[in-house]
Design a protein around this motif. Structure first.
Motif, PDB file in Angstrom:
ATOM      1  N   LYS A  90       0.797  -1.213   0.000  1.00 57.15           N
ATOM      2  CA  LYS A  90       0.000   0.000   0.000  1.00 57.15           C
ATOM      3  C   LYS A  90       0.840   1.278   0.000  1.00 57.15           C
ATOM      4  CE  LYS A  90      -4.336   1.132   2.067  1.00 57.15           C
ATOM      5  NZ  LYS A  90      -4.936   1.468   3.339  1.00 57.15           N
ATOM      6  N   ASP A 116       1.148   3.427  -3.184  1.00 58.51           N
ATOM      7  CA  ASP A 116       0.079   4.375  -3.524  1.00 58.51           C
ATOM      8  C   ASP A 116       0.200   5.655  -2.691  1.00 58.51           C
ATOM      9  OD1 ASP A 116      -1.121   3.058  -5.591  1.00 58.51           O
ATOM     10  OD2 ASP A 116      -2.627   2.060  -4.352  1.00 58.51           O
ATOM     11  N   TYR A 117       0.577   5.500  -1.406  1.00 51.00           N
ATOM     12  CA  TYR A 117       0.777   6.682  -0.564  1.00 51.00           C
ATOM     13  C   TYR A 117       1.893   7.546  -1.134  1.00 51.00           C
ATOM     14  CZ  TYR A 117      -1.865   4.466   3.248  1.00 51.00           C
ATOM     15  OH  TYR A 117      -2.816   3.898   4.018  1.00 51.00           O
ATOM     16  N   LYS A 149       1.848  11.336  -2.542  1.00 51.19           N
ATOM     17  CA  LYS A 149       2.709  12.374  -1.970  1.00 51.19           C
ATOM     18  C   LYS A 149       3.655  12.965  -3.006  1.00 51.19           C
ATOM     19  CE  LYS A 149       3.860  13.178   2.015  1.00 51.19           C
ATOM     20  NZ  LYS A 149       3.648  14.331   2.919  1.00 51.19           N
ATOM     21  N   PRO A 199       3.946   9.029  10.041  1.00 47.61           N
ATOM     22  CA  PRO A 199       2.709   9.407  10.728  1.00 47.61           C
ATOM     23  C   PRO A 199       1.546   9.648   9.768  1.00 47.61           C
ATOM     24  CG  PRO A 199       4.542  10.724  11.525  1.00 47.61           C
ATOM     25  CD  PRO A 199       5.048   9.953  10.341  1.00 47.61           C
ATOM     26  N   GLU A 200       1.860  10.064   8.553  1.00 45.38           N
ATOM     27  CA  GLU A 200       0.790  10.267   7.584  1.00 45.38           C
ATOM     28  C   GLU A 200       0.360   8.959   6.940  1.00 45.38           C
ATOM     29  OE1 GLU A 200       1.009  13.448   4.704  1.00 45.38           O
ATOM     30  OE2 GLU A 200       2.628  14.338   5.860  1.00 45.38           O
ATOM     31  N   PHE A 201       1.330   8.074   6.714  1.00 42.41           N
ATOM     32  CA  PHE A 201       1.012   6.816   6.032  1.00 42.41           C
ATOM     33  C   PHE A 201       0.346   5.828   6.982  1.00 42.41           C
ATOM     34  CE2 PHE A 201       4.710   7.306   2.784  1.00 42.41           C
ATOM     35  CZ  PHE A 201       3.996   8.291   2.151  1.00 42.41           C
ATOM     36  N   PRO A 230      -0.345   6.014  10.897  1.00 41.14           N
ATOM     37  CA  PRO A 230      -0.223   6.620  12.227  1.00 41.14           C
ATOM     38  C   PRO A 230      -0.138   5.605  13.356  1.00 41.14           C
ATOM     39  CG  PRO A 230      -2.331   7.193  11.157  1.00 41.14           C
ATOM     40  CD  PRO A 230      -1.496   6.514  10.129  1.00 41.14           C
TER      41      PRO A 230
END
Lengths: 200, 377
Positions: free
Chosen positions: B232, B235-236, B240, B265-267, B269
């Motif tokens: 995954k 895709d993050y 970004k 923390p964004e991908f 948390p």
């Protein structure tokens, strides 16, 4: 709502104001400075010199748009500096900035006053800055997709969310990265071979 | 005689990889496919499992679990082990103690995945079918570097020694790792009486690299065409704005992982929150990782006049005398200039006493230019 235009006015007002508390768990008294928000003349408010938080230009643009869309929903947090007889911003510097001549050019700004000394002020600034969350990429993407489904167009998303069109397109991608390669063509295979140096 | 690269007429990388995998199945009874959860090993495992299905055979899928990895890595490994072709899979999911370098902390320099007594802090519980204790003979265990202790690569070495005449198949791509690829092609293995330029011998076993000529777009096309699930994080990273050919699934606490920590923390948390409690130094590295000053030592902090002064300060204040001496001894052998001192600062900040990011010990290139101009102008 109390408009404050001079230091004398503030000092007089300060004598009369009652701190507001709300009782929390274990009977803790939680101070609510924003319940005593005042509108201070903008010239009476100055920035602090130590704020380590940097907000990028595109985020300032977003903040500006947010205040136009939603109004000033949060006061700037300040302390009263007895020597300078001015308010010094502890938190909300960028909101304060956007209220200034270059942007909204407001005569007064809403401020909540804390009774902090210098060290407490610095700690408060740090806490305010750090205690903010970062957005989860996944949730951001969900939000943008939801806005599109509700009929908001891309241009509006760009304007109100403060992101560029490329980012909107990336977030819109429901299918993900593999989709980009559906029309790709496989490379030609190659082998390592031993050849003689004279090239035959 | 020399080695050269020859394109095969009208044969694409997919056809070639299938032939290479068939070749492996023809020549080996025991096949181990190493996976990381990344895109390359996903494609490799899928190709190998397809062939295994065709032949009604079982192959081992090997995953060394560092514990401190993305949840998405675990999801991907479970997908490969349990969903693509479970009947063909012998799962070798290793969850045991070894030493990992923790570049984010000065006091906890070695991190031990799955450390006994810390089960409550582990990022997640162990997998029911995982291999939880070393299956090799501990009395003959090999350790490459005694000072460092039993490390990541030692797990591979000792695990592989439990086998003979086994094919260890890896998703290495030549374009991604040119140095490693050069070593492979220069030392071809002999299999079935012929030299195989995409394989090397490894003790009594073989390492094979059937995807060596794949480009990243080939990998993604295969994933798309076959509707495979993939990690995954790609895709993050795409959302970004990472360039597609720079997307990687990196380890979370290693010298080169600061970029991964910045975005964690964004991908993920929850993974980040668990990791902060689990390993020292994570929160600071996350905050400062993207700022050039601290961990990357790009810009001299303003209260120091030179990199040499900053280096001496960092050496004097290093909290671990043992590690400080290692670094000081190394620096004594270096040239004394600003170019070298900046890199020494980087090693000090990363506590890189193992020399994973070596110092380029050269005369200061800036200084040389200045001298050149002073003489010639």
């Amino acid at each position: 709502m109390m408009f404050i235009d001079t230091a004398e006015q503030y000092l007089a007002y300060r004598e009369t104001v009652q701190p507001v508390y709300v009782t929390g768990k274990r009977k803790r008294q939680v101070l609510i400075p924003c319940a005593n928000t005042i509108l201070a003349r903008r010239e009476m408010v100055m920035a602090n010199t130590y704020n380590p938080n940097h907000v990028s230009d595109d985020k300032i643009e977003l903040l500006y748009q947010s205040i136009i869309d939603n109004g000033f929903a949060f006061p700037a947090v300040v302390i009263w500096d007895e020597d300078q007889r001015l308010f010094v911003v502890v938190d909300g510097f960028h909101r304060y900035m956007v209220s200034g001549p270059k942007w909204l050019d407001m005569s007064h700004v809403p401020v909540a006053v804390l009774a902090h000394d210098a060290a407490q002020r610095m700690v408060a600034t740090w806490q305010f800055n750090k205690a903010r969350g970062s957005h989860e990429v996944d949730l951001d993407a969900d939000l943008i997709r939801a806005l599109i489904q509700q009929g908001m167009d891309e241009e509006d998303i760009v304007k109100h969310l403060g992101i560029d069109l490329d980012t909107v397109h990336r977030y819109k991608q429901v299918t993900g990265i593999a989709e980009l390669f559906k029309n790709a063509v496989y490379s030609m295979a190659w082998e390592v071979m031993e050849v003689s140096d004279n090239g035959d | 005689m020399r080695l050269t690269q020859v394109f095969s007429n009208g044969r694409n990388v997919l056809k070639a990889a299938r032939e290479r995998i068939a070749f492996i199945f023809d020549h080996f009874e025991d096949i181990h496919v190493s996976i990381s959860g990344g895109k390359d090993s996903t494609v490799l495992a899928h190709l190998a499992l397809e062939e295994a299905k065709r032949r009604g055979r079982r192959i081992s899928i090997f995953f060394l679990d560092e514990e401190v990895v993305y949840q998405a890595t675990i999801d991907q490994v479970e997908y490969i082990m349990e969903e693509i072709a479970p009947e063909q899979v012998i799962p070798l999911w290793l969850q045991l103690e070894f030493y990992l370098t923790n570049a984010t902390s000065l006091t906890e320099t070695q991190f031990i995945p799955w450390e006994a007594g810390k089960a409550k802090l582990w990022l997640r519980p162990k997998k029911s079918y995982a291999i939880k204790f070393p299956p090799w003979d501990r009395s003959t265990e090999r350790v490459a570097d005694k000072n460092k202790g039993f490390g990541f690569y030692d797990v591979f070495t000792n695990f592989e020694r439990c086998y003979t005449n086994t094919a260890f198949v890896v998703g290495l791509r030549g374009v991604e790792s040119p140095n490693r690829w050069r070593t492979v092609s220069k030392n071809p293995a002999s299999i079935g009486g012929q030299p195989v330029y995409w394989a090397t011998t490894k003790g009594e076993n073989f390492s094979l690299y059937p995807l060596y000529d794949w480009n990243f777009h080939d990998v993604w096309k295969y994933i798309y065409d076959h509707g495979l699930r993939y990690h995954k994080i790609y895709d993050y990273q795409f959302r970004k704005g990472y360039p597609i050919n720079e997307m990687r699934i990196s380890s979370l606490i290693h010298e080169k992982s600061f970029k991964a920590l910045v975005d964690l923390p964004e991908f993920e948390p929850k993974t980040y929150d668990r990791l902060v409690k689990r390993a020292k130094g994570i929160a600071l590295a996350q905050e400062t990782g993207k700022k050039a000053k601290l961990f990357r030592a790009r810009k001299l902090p303003k209260n120091y006049t030179s990199w040499r002064v900053y280096r001496d300060f960092l050496l004097q204040t290093h909290p671990d005398p043992g590690k400080r001496d290692i670094l000081a001894r190394r620096f004594e052998r270096h040239l004394d200039n600003e170019y070298v001192a900046r890199q020494q600062c980087r090693q000090l900040i990363l506590n890189d006493y193992e020399n994973n990011l070596p110092v380029d010990n050269q005369p200061d290139p800036k200084r040389q230019w200045i001298e050149y101009y002073m003489e010639n102008l």
